[in-house]
Design an enzyme around this catalytic site. Structure first.
Site, PDB file in Angstrom:
ATOM      1  N   LYS A  44       0.819  -1.215   0.000  1.00 13.68           N
ATOM      2  CA  LYS A  44       0.000   0.000   0.000  1.00 13.68           C
ATOM      3  C   LYS A  44       0.856   1.270   0.000  1.00 13.68           C
ATOM      4  CE  LYS A  44      -2.442   0.484   3.816  1.00 13.68           C
ATOM      5  NZ  LYS A  44      -3.383   0.282   4.943  1.00 13.68           N
ATOM      6  N   LYS A  45       1.912   1.259   0.839  1.00 16.54           N
ATOM      7  CA  LYS A  45       2.669   2.501   1.061  1.00 16.54           C
ATOM      8  C   LYS A  45       4.117   2.438   0.565  1.00 16.54           C
ATOM      9  CE  LYS A  45      -0.195   3.831   5.015  1.00 16.54           C
ATOM     10  NZ  LYS A  45      -0.307   4.097   6.454  1.00 16.54           N
TER      11      LYS A  45
END
Ligand code: CTP
Length: 130
Positions: A44-45
């Site tokens: 996600k990051k």
């Protein structure tokens, strides 16, 4: 009896995390928290959390208004998690506003305002710059 479910990484635990979990708990009788796994956070990051998933879970699970934690392994499984835990209300920070309206056929979807001026990313940046 109403069950509330929410999700997050909760890395480098801070007051914004406390605030959203407290407010989520006040919306029902039971609060269940999906903790993003280290791998999910990476996808996600683009970075691994500072605290490992088991430690992040221990911290969130230690709060008196949190009843149960589980690991969220994939963003695609939100609907299954909501059904598995029979959640009546999904709470997300308003950084996700509108993104989970598609779940409103199985639960109430509630976006809570984020606490201003604090985030894990910002804390990490401040520490790295010193
Ligand atoms: N949250 C909040 N207020 C903040 C920071 C986070 O209400 N100031 C909420 C998020 O909206 C989410 C939950 O806390 O519902 C977990 O967020 P998380 O992404 O783990 O924390 P952040 O501090 O936003 O992390 P990052 O900076 O890495 O995105």
């Amino acid at each position: 009896m109403k069950t509330v479910i929410t999700f997050g990484t909760f890395d480098v635990f801070h007051v914004g995390h406390v605030n959203i979990l407290q407010r989520a708990a006040m919306l029902g009788d039971t609060l269940i928290v999906g903790i993003s796994t280290d791998e999910l956070n990476y996808s996600k990051k683009g970075r691994y959390p500072i605290y490992k998933q088991l430690d992040r879970m221990k911290i969130v699970n230690g709060l008196r208004y949190v009843n149960l934690c589980f690991f969220e392994e994939s963003l695609e499984l939100k609907r299954e998690y909501i059904e598995r835990y029979n959640a009546d209300i999904l709470v997300m920070g308003d950084d996700w506003a509108g993104k989970f309206d598609c779940m409103s056929d199985i639960c109430e979807v509630n976006y809570l305002e984020r606490t201003p001026s604090v985030s894990t990313t910002e804390i990490i940046e401040v520490i790295n710059s010193e």
